[in-house]
Design a protein around this motif. Structure first.
Motif, PDB file in Angstrom:
ATOM      1  N   GLY A 144       0.878  -1.300   0.073  1.00 14.30           N
ATOM      2  CA  GLY A 144      -0.182   0.114   0.032  1.00 14.30           C
ATOM      3  C   GLY A 144       0.852   1.164   0.023  1.00 14.30           C
ATOM      4  N   ALA A 145       0.207   2.277   0.379  1.00 17.02           N
ATOM      5  CA  ALA A 145       0.878   3.564   0.534  1.00 17.02           C
ATOM      6  C   ALA A 145       0.521   4.449   2.018  1.00 17.02           C
ATOM      7  CB  ALA A 145       0.321   4.424  -0.734  1.00 17.02           C
ATOM      8  N   ARG A 146       1.317   5.518   2.105  1.00 15.08           N
ATOM      9  CA  ARG A 146       1.059   6.345   3.266  1.00 15.08           C
ATOM     10  C   ARG A 146       0.775   7.781   3.147  1.00 15.08           C
ATOM     11  NH1 ARG A 146       5.689   8.627   3.404  1.00 15.08           N
ATOM     12  NH2 ARG A 146       7.626   7.765   2.643  1.00 15.08           N
ATOM     13  N   PRO A 147       0.442   8.578   3.631  1.00 17.67           N
ATOM     14  CA  PRO A 147       0.190   9.928   3.379  1.00 17.67           C
ATOM     15  C   PRO A 147       1.525  10.503   3.219  1.00 17.67           C
ATOM     16  CG  PRO A 147      -1.262   9.179   5.271  1.00 17.67           C
ATOM     17  CD  PRO A 147      -0.156   8.423   5.051  1.00 17.67           C
ATOM     18  N   VAL A 148       1.715  11.511   2.261  1.00 21.84           N
ATOM     19  CA  VAL A 148       3.036  12.423   2.322  1.00 21.84           C
ATOM     20  C   VAL A 148       2.900  13.382   3.014  1.00 21.84           C
ATOM     21  CG1 VAL A 148       4.372  13.900   0.817  1.00 21.84           C
ATOM     22  CG2 VAL A 148       3.434  11.806  -0.014  1.00 21.84           C
ATOM     23  N   VAL A 149       3.724  13.710   3.898  1.00 26.19           N
ATOM     24  CA  VAL A 149       3.868  14.688   4.908  1.00 26.19           C
ATOM     25  C   VAL A 149       4.843  15.902   4.292  1.00 26.19           C
ATOM     26  CG1 VAL A 149       4.253  15.809   7.149  1.00 26.19           C
ATOM     27  CG2 VAL A 149       3.372  13.864   6.846  1.00 26.19           C
ATOM     28  N   PRO A 150       4.504  17.137   3.878  1.00 22.47           N
ATOM     29  CA  PRO A 150       5.478  17.951   3.265  1.00 22.47           C
ATOM     30  C   PRO A 150       6.528  18.563   4.154  1.00 22.47           C
ATOM     31  CG  PRO A 150       3.447  19.011   3.825  1.00 22.47           C
ATOM     32  CD  PRO A 150       3.256  17.656   3.939  1.00 22.47           C
ATOM     33  N   PRO A 151       7.790  18.822   3.791  1.00 21.51           N
ATOM     34  CA  PRO A 151       8.788  19.090   4.683  1.00 21.51           C
ATOM     35  C   PRO A 151       8.872  20.654   5.062  1.00 21.51           C
ATOM     36  CG  PRO A 151       9.793  18.963   2.629  1.00 21.51           C
ATOM     37  CD  PRO A 151       8.241  18.657   2.507  1.00 21.51           C
ATOM     38  N   LEU A 152       7.699  21.100   5.939  1.00 20.57           N
ATOM     39  CA  LEU A 152       7.484  22.335   6.185  1.00 20.57           C
ATOM     40  C   LEU A 152       8.220  22.558   7.376  1.00 20.57           C
ATOM     41  CD1 LEU A 152       3.680  23.432   5.245  1.00 20.57           C
ATOM     42  CD2 LEU A 152       5.764  23.854   3.931  1.00 20.57           C
ATOM     43  N   ILE A 203      -6.592  22.934   5.205  1.00 21.82           N
ATOM     44  CA  ILE A 203      -6.234  21.460   4.570  1.00 21.82           C
ATOM     45  C   ILE A 203      -5.301  21.952   3.265  1.00 21.82           C
ATOM     46  CG2 ILE A 203      -7.203  19.669   3.005  1.00 21.82           C
ATOM     47  CD1 ILE A 203      -9.646  20.011   4.629  1.00 21.82           C
ATOM     48  N   LEU A 204      -4.009  21.387   3.313  1.00 27.45           N
ATOM     49  CA  LEU A 204      -2.980  21.539   2.223  1.00 27.45           C
ATOM     50  C   LEU A 204      -3.420  20.281   1.279  1.00 27.45           C
ATOM     51  CD1 LEU A 204       0.189  21.755   4.314  1.00 27.45           C
ATOM     52  CD2 LEU A 204      -1.181  23.657   3.452  1.00 27.45           C
ATOM     53  N   GLU A 251      -2.687  28.573  -6.430  1.00 26.08           N
ATOM     54  CA  GLU A 251      -1.298  29.348  -6.495  1.00 26.08           C
ATOM     55  C   GLU A 251      -0.877  29.904  -5.264  1.00 26.08           C
ATOM     56  OE1 GLU A 251      -2.694  31.947  -9.773  1.00 26.08           O
ATOM     57  OE2 GLU A 251      -1.115  30.835 -10.979  1.00 26.08           O
ATOM     58  N   HIS A 252      -0.989  29.077  -4.164  1.00 22.83           N
ATOM     59  CA  HIS A 252      -0.467  29.403  -2.893  1.00 22.83           C
ATOM     60  C   HIS A 252       0.457  28.505  -2.336  1.00 22.83           C
ATOM     61  CE1 HIS A 252      -3.467  32.681  -2.952  1.00 22.83           C
ATOM     62  NE2 HIS A 252      -3.065  33.069  -1.832  1.00 22.83           N
ATOM     63  N   LYS A 253       1.966  28.798  -2.052  1.00 28.63           N
ATOM     64  CA  LYS A 253       2.842  27.940  -1.818  1.00 28.63           C
ATOM     65  C   LYS A 253       3.028  27.967  -0.388  1.00 28.63           C
ATOM     66  CE  LYS A 253       7.418  26.623  -2.369  1.00 28.63           C
ATOM     67  NZ  LYS A 253       9.058  26.793  -3.146  1.00 28.63           N
ATOM     68  N   ALA A 254       2.886  26.811   0.518  1.00 28.01           N
ATOM     69  CA  ALA A 254       3.081  26.724   2.083  1.00 28.01           C
ATOM     70  C   ALA A 254       4.690  26.902   2.293  1.00 28.01           C
ATOM     71  CB  ALA A 254       2.710  25.561   2.468  1.00 28.01           C
ATOM     72  N   PHE A 298      -0.162  29.080  13.129  1.00 32.64           N
ATOM     73  CA  PHE A 298      -0.240  29.810  12.005  1.00 32.64           C
ATOM     74  C   PHE A 298       0.546  28.996  10.717  1.00 32.64           C
ATOM     75  CE2 PHE A 298      -0.234  33.016  15.354  1.00 32.64           C
ATOM     76  CZ  PHE A 298      -1.115  33.883  14.884  1.00 32.64           C
ATOM     77  N   ILE A 299       0.020  29.134   9.740  1.00 33.66           N
ATOM     78  CA  ILE A 299       0.613  28.657   8.491  1.00 33.66           C
ATOM     79  C   ILE A 299       1.099  29.910   7.425  1.00 33.66           C
ATOM     80  CG2 ILE A 299      -1.355  28.136   7.129  1.00 33.66           C
ATOM     81  CD1 ILE A 299       0.162  25.838   5.852  1.00 33.66           C
ATOM     82  N   VAL A 300       2.118  30.120   7.015  1.00 31.98           N
ATOM     83  CA  VAL A 300       2.679  31.094   6.359  1.00 31.98           C
ATOM     84  C   VAL A 300       2.822  30.857   4.684  1.00 31.98           C
ATOM     85  CG1 VAL A 300       4.675  32.800   5.752  1.00 31.98           C
ATOM     86  CG2 VAL A 300       3.934  32.011   8.269  1.00 31.98           C
ATOM     87  N   LEU A 301       1.806  31.524   3.882  1.00 36.85           N
ATOM     88  CA  LEU A 301       1.677  31.074   2.590  1.00 36.85           C
ATOM     89  C   LEU A 301       2.485  31.908   1.730  1.00 36.85           C
ATOM     90  CD1 LEU A 301      -2.028  29.971   2.645  1.00 36.85           C
ATOM     91  CD2 LEU A 301      -0.207  28.691   2.922  1.00 36.85           C
ATOM     92  N   GLU A 302       2.784  31.839   0.515  1.00 38.50           N
ATOM     93  CA  GLU A 302       3.441  32.736  -0.513  1.00 38.50           C
ATOM     94  C   GLU A 302       2.509  32.763  -1.655  1.00 38.50           C
ATOM     95  OE1 GLU A 302       7.702  33.814  -2.424  1.00 38.50           O
ATOM     96  OE2 GLU A 302       6.963  31.932  -2.826  1.00 38.50           O
TER      97      GLU A 302
END
Length: 717
Positions: free
Chosen positions: A376-384, A414-415, A470-473, A484-488
């Motif tokens: 199977g597969a697992r959720p991807v967690v972004p390296p933030l 939600i990302l 078009e928003h990058k975390a 908080f989450i900061v987006l660009e």
């Protein structure tokens, strides 16, 4: 100038060959008519005739002229089996190598420079398995050898390797053709056609490609398994690693055909779909949709009400649904079906041995004929940066953690703008959360057409979701208890406060911890398999999310059939996986379902198409149900009713799609759908109406004009 001179010389040689009518001898009839004279010359001057024949053969192979097979037969007719085989074998290999060098000199640099990126994978493959691939091609005489010389010259394979592999690979086929020549050319009467020697020659020509196939398979298997010792006997016919959709179906099929099969699962039976994905998400979608319906009662002539509910009860229902479905995938059920289920972590020790560290303690080693990897597969967690500090949820953890809350998250980020992100965004917005959905791409649901993405975005926005494309975390921050989450966005930073952050940016195959690296089984984003789902080792297969290319429960089950059958019966017959008709759906409201090509796929692949579209606003049942948002879009071959792909947006789109899936699978066109009775009033009539729209667009206008005149004449007008 040098290349121009080489081309000129080649052109001149070809002209001379045709000018002197040499090609007339390069057929069996031409050879038969001249064989007597050639034999007289051979008897008088054997060395000269042999040298001329040898040189002519090399020239024909070099120039890639038709007639190499006839020359091989002629070698048998003129020089007998022994000397004919020697002459033909060396002449063909030398000529092929010269043609190879000619292709390399004239074309390789141009092709490699022009298609550098496209050829990277091919060059890597040739460096790894090029010699075996060349040998396999050389073993089959019916394959156009001039194409091999031309294409191999464009690769990086070494000349000396090309020569000796060609010499070895063509030897068996050369012997067969030379032997045929010793018999065929010497016929003097029709009765000799039935001679045992000639029949044997023809039989060899017929069965040789099949023999070559098994020889190549044997050599490849021997190379792959060289460093391993195969057990004399086996504990199991099949071991399946992973108890998700692919693993369950594979083991079920194996047990059904009375194979001795062991299924190894480390955590929960049913895998991601039952415990974290399809089942719980559809349960919460239903609750959220009911809340939405209550809130918009006026749409059905009722009063708008604010739904009152316990979020704990909603989440309790989700877990109750899981518990209700779980027996279908349980250890008890599969044990009754004849599957041995072991709870533990499996590691592949060698191609036939699996070690299981049991959850209850202890270790068990089993030998097996075949193995299926279905991990199977697992959720991807972004390296933030800061993500671990603020905390986050994934589809694997959210159902457990959210069940502890008395109310839905007040502020949910939600990302991800794919199917999972969209389904959960809409559901939690309908349950009362203030949802912000963040997508780095230009639109959500990027794999769908632009009009579908736009309609999906409108649906989510109507339900209160703030969709930020078009928003990058960039990072996460914490100030006391505030998160908080900061987006660009367009070089401007945006700071959003949240209570819960959910990562839904995709899933990655589970590849580590199963012994794949030690065995040399190649992995990239998934386990690399061939068309039969075989890995590097022909007895080790992969199926489901871990194999790709789709991450759907239904494709995992689809692959499982091929994995099971090929693993258990591949010695007799193997089956290539059929991905020609793969449906999928995103269960937002309105649903989005698709099979085959959409417009953007067709454009990227350069496939011509026509579009037929039917809006659900014109469908009686959709009007009665108040579900007129959506459409059916069908792509067909220009001028024909053959379906290339279908996209449906609307109520029960995934259910409506089934008719088109069936039609595409069995090559039925829109005319057959149009000619099928559909119950009135149902949503399924939309399928018939879109077929009718196609028919209207392709009505024969000239015939209709003549019919109008005919009816006018019948009225006496």
């Amino acid at each position: 100038m040098k290349k121009i001179m080489v081309i000129s010389v080649i052109t001149l040689l070809v002209i001379l060959i045709y000018a002197f009518d040499i090609q007339a001898y390069l057929s069996v009839d031409g050879l038969k008519h001249s064989v007597s004279q050639l034999e007289m010359w051979r008897v008088e001057r054997p060395l000269l005739v042999g040298a001329l024949f040898f040189s002519l053969y090399i020239l024909i192979a070099l120039l890639s002229l038709p007639g190499a097979a006839v020359m091989t037969i002629g070698a048998g007719a003129l020089f007998g089996l022994l000397w004919g085989s020697i002459i033909a074998s060396f002449a063909s290999s030398i000529g092929a190598t010269l043609a190879f060098l000619l292709s390399r000199y004239l074309l390789r640099d141009v092709v490699q420079n022009r298609f550098d990126k496209q050829l990277t994978a091919i060059n890597a493959g040739m460096a790894k398995d090029g010699l075996l691939y060349l040998f396999a091609l050389r073993l089959v005489p019916i394959f156009p050898f001039f194409l091999i010389n031309l294409l191999m010259g464009l690769t990086t394979i070494r000349t000396r390797d090309y020569y000796w592999v060609s010499q070895l690979g063509m030897l068996a086929g050369t012997l067969v053709y030379v032997n045929a020549g010793t018999q065929l050319i010497r016929l003097t009467s029709l009765s000799e056609i039935m001679s045992p020697a000639l029949l044997a020659s023809f039989a060899l020509l017929g069965v040789f490609p099949m023999m070559a196939k098994y020889v190549v398979k044997y050599l490849e298997r021997r190379r792959v398994y060289a460093r391993w010792s195969e057990p004399e006997k086996f504990d199991r016919n099949l071991i399946v690693i992973g108890g998700g959709a692919a693993g369950l179906v594979t083991s079920y099929i194996a047990a059904a055909v009375k194979a001795k099969v062991t299924l190894v699962e480390a955590h929960k039976m049913g895998g991601d779909c039952l415990n974290y994905g399809c089942v719980p998400s559809k349960a919460i979608i239903k609750s959220a949709r009911l809340a939405h319906t209550i809130r918009h009662g006026e749409h059905y002539g009722l009063e708008n009400l604010t739904p009152t509910f316990s979020f704990r009860n909603v989440m309790a229902r989700v877990h109750e649904v899981i518990r209700h479905v779980a027996p279908h995938d349980s250890i008890e059920r599969y044990t009754r079906l004849g599957v041995e289920v072991l709870e533990g972590y499996a590691t592949i020790i060698d191609p036939w041995t699996v070690e299981i560290k049991l959850n209850n303690g202890g270790t068990q080693r089993l030998t097996t004929r075949s193995i299926v990897i279905a991990t199977g597969a697992r959720p991807v967690v972004p390296p933030l940066p800061g993500l671990e500090e603020v905390g986050y949820l994934t589809s694997d953890t959210m159902w457990r953690e959210l069940a502890k809350l008395d109310a839905p998250p007040a502020r949910l980020v939600i990302l991800g703008g794919g199917p999972i992100g969209c389904e959960l965004s809409q559901s939690f917005a309908r349950l009362g959360s203030q949802v912000t959905q963040v997508e780095m791409a230009s639109r959500i649901m990027i794999r769908e057409d632009e009009d579908v993405s736009a309609l999906a975005r409108d649906a989510l926005t109507r339900d209160g979701v703030l969709v930020l494309t078009e928003h990058k975390a960039l990072r996460c921050e914490k100030e006391g208890e505030r998160k908080f989450i900061v987006l660009e966005h367009k070089n401007i930073e945006l700071r959003i406060e949240f209570d819960v952050l959910l990562c839904a940016v995709g899933r990655a195959a589970r590849l580590s911890g199963y012994g794949l690296e030690a065995l040399g089984i190649e992995t990239q984003r998934t386990v690399i398999t061939n068309d039969y789902l075989e890995t590097l080792y022909p007895n080790i297969f992969a199926a489901g999310d871990v194999a790709g290319p789709y991450q759907f429960t239904h494709t995992a089950g689809h692959q499982a059939w091929y994995a099971a059958v090929n693993a258990l019966f591949g010695d007799f017959k193997r089956f290539k996986v059929d991905y020609s008709v793969v449906p999928w759906a995103t269960f937002i409201d309105p649903e989005v379902a698709r099979v085959g090509l959409n417009e953007q796929d067709a454009r990227e692949k350069g496939i011509p198409y026509e579009i037929t579209r039917f809006g659900l606003a014109d469908l009686d049942r959709a009007i009665a149900d108040g579900t007129t948002h959506g459409f059916i879009k069908v792509l067909t071959v220009p001028g024909k009713d053959r379906i290339l792909g279908v996209t449906i947006v609307g109520e029960h789109a995934a259910d409506l799609l089934a008719e088109f899936v069936l039609a595409m699978k069995h090559r039925l066109g829109l005319n057959q759908i149009l000619g099928t009775i559909h119950t009135y009033p149902t949503l399924s009539e939309a399928n018939k109406y879109v077929a009718g729209e196609w028919k209207r667009q392709h009505a024969p206008q000239r015939i209709l004009n003549w019919l109008a005149r005919y009816h006018s004449w019948k009225r006496g007008a």
